[in-house]
Design a protein around this motif. Structure first.
Motif, mmCIF file in Angstrom:
data_model
loop_
_atom_site.group_PDB
_atom_site.id
_atom_site.type_symbol
_atom_site.label_atom_id
_atom_site.label_comp_id
_atom_site.label_asym_id
_atom_site.label_seq_id
_atom_site.Cartn_x
_atom_site.Cartn_y
_atom_site.Cartn_z
ATOM 1 N N ALA A 53 0.832 -1.209 0.000
ATOM 2 C CA ALA A 53 0.000 0.000 0.000
ATOM 3 C C ALA A 53 0.865 1.257 0.000
ATOM 4 N N GLU A 56 2.441 1.802 -3.402
ATOM 5 C CA GLU A 56 1.473 2.281 -4.400
ATOM 6 C C GLU A 56 0.913 3.657 -4.058
ATOM 7 N N ALA A 58 -0.960 4.401 -1.474
ATOM 8 C CA ALA A 58 -2.267 4.302 -0.827
ATOM 9 C C ALA A 58 -2.186 4.433 0.692
ATOM 10 N N TRP A 123 -4.365 -1.536 -5.455
ATOM 11 C CA TRP A 123 -4.065 -0.106 -5.573
ATOM 12 C C TRP A 123 -3.235 0.292 -6.779
#
Length: 124
Positions: A53, A56, A58, A123
């Motif tokens: 995450a 990416e 996110a 993501w």
């Protein structure tokens, strides 16, 4: 402020580790330390998801501190894994000791890689 995120995550992770370990181990009539295995592999999966995450974009550094350092740091336990493996070996359960080491490394790495892959799929 960062220390508060780590402490908050650890306040959840430590009791969660204890309760999960006891719940899992009570369901198995085996020398194998299933409870510790379960929390360690779960922690690897969470850390893999979090790493993916962050990669990416996110999730950010605050979530890393809360979940990665705090929650996973208190949830997972290398010291208990080591102690339980040593105890198994010393009591003659060498097969279980070797299985604990091999399964923990393979499952832990597999969970971390799976977490990263899942995060990238969600993501990316």
């Amino acid at each position: 402020m960062n220390w508060l995120l780590v402490v908050t995550g650890a306040m959840v992770g430590a009791p969660l580790r204890y309760l999960t370990d006891r719940a899992v181990q009570s369901r198995h009539d085996s020398l194998f330390p299933w409870g510790t295995f379960a929390v360690n592999v779960t922690g690897c999966l969470i850390l893999g998801l979090l790493t993916g995450a962050v990669a990416e974009g996110a999730a950010g550094s605050h979530l890393q501190l809360l979940l990665g350092t705090g929650l996973c740091g208190a949830l997972t336990t290398y010291s208990t894994f080591s102690y339980e493996t040593l105890r198994l070996s010393e009591t003659g359960a060498r097969f279980y000791a070797a299985a604990n080491v091999a399964a923990s490394v393979v499952a832990g790495l597999g969970a971390a890689f799976a977490g990263v892959a899942l995060a990238q799929a969600v993501w990316a």
